[in-house]
Scaffold this motif. Structure first.
Motif, PDB file in Angstrom:
ATOM      1  N   MET A  27       0.820  -1.071   0.178  1.00  0.00           N
ATOM      2  CA  MET A  27      -0.069  -0.221   0.333  1.00  0.00           C
ATOM      3  C   MET A  27       1.258   1.378   0.211  1.00  0.00           C
ATOM      4  O   MET A  27       0.242   1.808  -0.566  1.00  0.00           O
ATOM      5  N   PRO A  28       1.988   1.190   0.999  1.00  0.00           N
ATOM      6  CA  PRO A  28       2.872   2.721   1.211  1.00  0.00           C
ATOM      7  C   PRO A  28       3.633   2.854  -0.724  1.00  0.00           C
ATOM      8  O   PRO A  28       3.244   4.189  -0.881  1.00  0.00           O
ATOM      9  N   PHE A  29       3.623   2.009  -1.030  1.00  0.00           N
ATOM     10  CA  PHE A  29       4.498   2.369  -2.753  1.00  0.00           C
ATOM     11  C   PHE A  29       2.886   2.386  -3.306  1.00  0.00           C
ATOM     12  O   PHE A  29       3.078   3.395  -4.783  1.00  0.00           O
ATOM     13  N   CYS A  62       4.218  -0.081  -9.370  1.00  0.00           N
ATOM     14  CA  CYS A  62       5.056  -0.487  -7.671  1.00  0.00           C
ATOM     15  C   CYS A  62       6.539  -0.673  -8.242  1.00  0.00           C
ATOM     16  O   CYS A  62       6.611  -1.041  -6.757  1.00  0.00           O
ATOM     17  N   LEU A  63       6.695  -2.007  -8.922  1.00  0.00           N
ATOM     18  CA  LEU A  63       7.273  -2.974  -8.439  1.00  0.00           C
ATOM     19  C   LEU A  63       8.698  -2.971  -7.924  1.00  0.00           C
ATOM     20  O   LEU A  63       8.757  -3.379  -7.720  1.00  0.00           O
ATOM     21  N   ALA A  68      13.363  -1.766  -4.952  1.00  0.00           N
ATOM     22  CA  ALA A  68      14.063  -1.796  -4.544  1.00  0.00           C
ATOM     23  C   ALA A  68      14.191  -1.271  -2.807  1.00  0.00           C
ATOM     24  O   ALA A  68      15.528  -1.333  -2.528  1.00  0.00           O
ATOM     25  N   ALA A  69      13.216  -1.760  -2.763  1.00  0.00           N
ATOM     26  CA  ALA A  69      13.436  -1.684  -1.014  1.00  0.00           C
ATOM     27  C   ALA A  69      13.321  -2.943  -0.465  1.00  0.00           C
ATOM     28  O   ALA A  69      13.702  -2.806   0.661  1.00  0.00           O
ATOM     29  N   GLY A  70      13.572  -4.005  -1.199  1.00  0.00           N
ATOM     30  CA  GLY A  70      14.018  -5.088  -0.904  1.00  0.00           C
ATOM     31  C   GLY A  70      15.450  -5.317  -0.793  1.00  0.00           C
ATOM     32  O   GLY A  70      16.225  -5.803  -0.274  1.00  0.00           O
ATOM     33  N   LEU A  71      15.852  -4.220  -1.358  1.00  0.00           N
ATOM     34  CA  LEU A  71      17.954  -4.420  -1.130  1.00  0.00           C
ATOM     35  C   LEU A  71      18.664  -3.956   0.179  1.00  0.00           C
ATOM     36  O   LEU A  71      19.519  -3.942   0.682  1.00  0.00           O
ATOM     37  N   CYS A 108      17.245 -11.014  -2.006  1.00  0.00           N
ATOM     38  CA  CYS A 108      15.982 -10.698  -1.008  1.00  0.00           C
ATOM     39  C   CYS A 108      15.041  -9.504  -1.642  1.00  0.00           C
ATOM     40  O   CYS A 108      13.884  -9.885  -1.386  1.00  0.00           O
ATOM     41  N   ALA A 109      15.798  -8.841  -2.839  1.00  0.00           N
ATOM     42  CA  ALA A 109      15.236  -8.259  -3.173  1.00  0.00           C
ATOM     43  C   ALA A 109      13.650  -9.510  -4.483  1.00  0.00           C
ATOM     44  O   ALA A 109      12.571  -9.279  -4.295  1.00  0.00           O
ATOM     45  N   GLY A 110      14.472 -10.170  -4.510  1.00  0.00           N
ATOM     46  CA  GLY A 110      13.350 -11.450  -5.282  1.00  0.00           C
ATOM     47  C   GLY A 110      12.076 -11.372  -4.476  1.00  0.00           C
ATOM     48  O   GLY A 110      11.231 -11.314  -5.314  1.00  0.00           O
ATOM     49  N   TRP A 111      12.817 -12.050  -3.971  1.00  0.00           N
ATOM     50  CA  TRP A 111      11.765 -12.547  -2.564  1.00  0.00           C
ATOM     51  C   TRP A 111      10.672 -11.400  -2.064  1.00  0.00           C
ATOM     52  O   TRP A 111       9.347 -11.634  -2.032  1.00  0.00           O
ATOM     53  N   PHE A 112      10.733 -10.151  -1.711  1.00  0.00           N
ATOM     54  CA  PHE A 112      10.338  -9.162  -1.264  1.00  0.00           C
ATOM     55  C   PHE A 112       9.108  -8.822  -2.872  1.00  0.00           C
ATOM     56  O   PHE A 112       8.183  -8.425  -1.815  1.00  0.00           O
TER      57      PHE A 112
END
Length: 447
Positions: A27-29, A62-63, A68-71, A108-112
């Motif tokens: 939701m924030p994104f 958003c994706l 980027a946040a998942g990094l 982790c970015a891929g998982w997130f």
């Protein structure tokens, strides 16, 4: 999913919650993208209240932000905790700490992205499908729902009305099946994407090796200090008992030695327990030649044993020796005296500290000699003392051995006067012991 039905329902419910969590994280994104589109094209981005097309466009935009946040390193720790709890994954399959390397961050970015993307889609479906299914279930029973404004793909009249509840149940089943599939996909993808990287496994192995080295070091110190103290105290008490009436002065000396032995041993134990309590991976060196040699010789002499101590003048002041070499040399002397007191009580002991030149460099030669076993019978169970001495010497790049040569029991060690870099940090186990001259025995044998 195997197991009883209630177990499968619980797993499905937990994974559904995990997907809803992903939708909440989206939701924030999603709002940020809406605000950004509104800034770029004012009046053209009423996506939250608009058609599905613009909303899916915003979802797609958003994706990249989610990836980027998942990094961020902390994301792996948070996502691992959530996946472990809600997906029912074993703790060892997922990394527990932040992602330190870029390889771990990319995974982790891929998982997130996968978690938040599937969670966003399933959260939207979870909000839209249940109300729609309820309307279909109630459609035959509520005349107001028969109005033409409800655009169903079948006729509203006659028996066709009763196909609406079937469609409602089918929608709910399809949602549950989709949630099950998405949850299973996340559970399958979590270990490779959130699991430890080779660097994580190497770091964990190094931590285990450091812990093992610390435990081995503590075990050796406990054996050497406490074992020697108990042997000395037992012999001092026995000697004092034998001359209790005839030599009061010796008894007083023995009791004083017992008191000093107990006090020094308690101090060493406090230091070792402090290491265990504080969780240090590498204990500080114990007593050295300069601080402990005279006291250990005096305690051993208090048993009535004659001890000849010879220190090579070329060594210089003992306080100037490397701290690690001095500490390990002291343990060699202590172990040699313990063996002599235990297995050859009353036999004279010779302790020599010498400087020797070897191809490897300047060496400190420590030798403890005494007459071979004077106590009849087989040697008591044990053997950890000399094995520990061999480990100590190997960790410093030296050698240690014990031999019975012509009725003389000899414990000897050759240690480099300058300890090797990193000495003592290795795991104290599984190394190759080096044989010395003589029979090269590697186990503790009775003098």
């Amino acid at each position: 999913m195997a197991g009883p039905p209630e177990g499968r329902v619980r797993v499905l419910a937990l994974r559904w919650v995990h997907l809803l969590q992903g939708g909440a994280l989206l939701m924030p994104f999603f709002l940020l993208v809406n605000v950004g589109i509104g800034v770029v094209r004012p009046g053209s981005a009423r996506l939250l209240n608009g058609a599905l097309g613009p909303q899916f466009l915003a979802f797609g935009l958003c994706l990249p932000l989610v990836a980027a946040a998942g990094l961020l390193p902390v994301v792996r720790a948070l996502e691992s905790a959530a996946a472990r709890t809600l997906c029912g994954l074993p703790g060892g399959a997922l990394a527990q700490g932040p992602a330190d390397s870029w390889a771990a961050r990319r995974r982790c970015a891929g998982w997130f992205t996968l978690h938040v993307g599937l969670g966003g889609l399933l959260s939207g479906a979870s909000l839209a499908v249940p109300p729609m299914a309820l309307v279909l279930l109630a459609h035959p029973l509520v005349p107001a729902l028969h109005s033409d404004r409800w655009a169903w793909p079948w006729a509203h009249a006659g028996s066709a009305l009763w196909t609406a509840p079937v469609a409602g149940l089918a929608l709910l089943a399809a949602l549950a099946a989709t949630v099950h599939g998405a949850g299973a996909l996340l559970a399958r993808c979590a270990p490779p994407l959130l699991g430890p990287t080779p660097a994580d496994r190497l770091a964990a192995a190094e931590r285990r090796a450091a812990d093992l080295a610390a435990r081995n070091r503590l075990a050796r110190d406990l054996h050497d200090s406490v074992g020697h103290a108990l042997s000395a105290v037992a012999l001092q008490a026995a000697a004092a008992r034998r001359v209790l009436d005839s030599d009061p002065q010796f008894v007083r000396t023995a009791l004083a030695a017992i008191e000093e032995t107990g006090r020094s041993t308690v101090a060493e134990l406090d230091g070792m327990l402090g290491v265990l309590r504080d969780g240090e991976s590498r204990p500080a060196p114990g007593p050295g030649l300069a601080t402990g040699l005279e006291s250990v010789i005096a305690r051993s002499r208090a048993t009535g044993t004659r001890i000849d101590l010879r220190v090579d003048a070329s060594l210089g002041p003992l306080a100037g020796l490397d701290a690690q070499v001095s500490a390990e040399s002291f343990r060699v002397v202590q172990e040699g005296l313990s063996n002599a007191l235990r297995h050859a009580p009353g036999a004279a002991v010779s302790v020599r500290l010498e400087r020797q030149r070897a191809p490897e460099g300047e060496m400190l030669a420590v030798t403890v000699e005494n007459a071979a076993r004077t106590v009849p019978g087989p040697r008591p169970a044990g053997g950890r003392g000399l094995a520990g001495i061999s480990e100590r010497a190997a960790l410093l790049g030296g050698t240690a051995w014990a031999e019975d040569a012509g009725g003389v029991w000899r414990l000897a060690a050759r240690l480099p006067l300058a300890a090797e870099a990193g000495a003592g940090a290795g795991a104290g186990a599984g190394h190759q012991r080096k044989d010395g001259p003589g029979n090269g025995t590697e186990r503790e044998s009775a003098p």
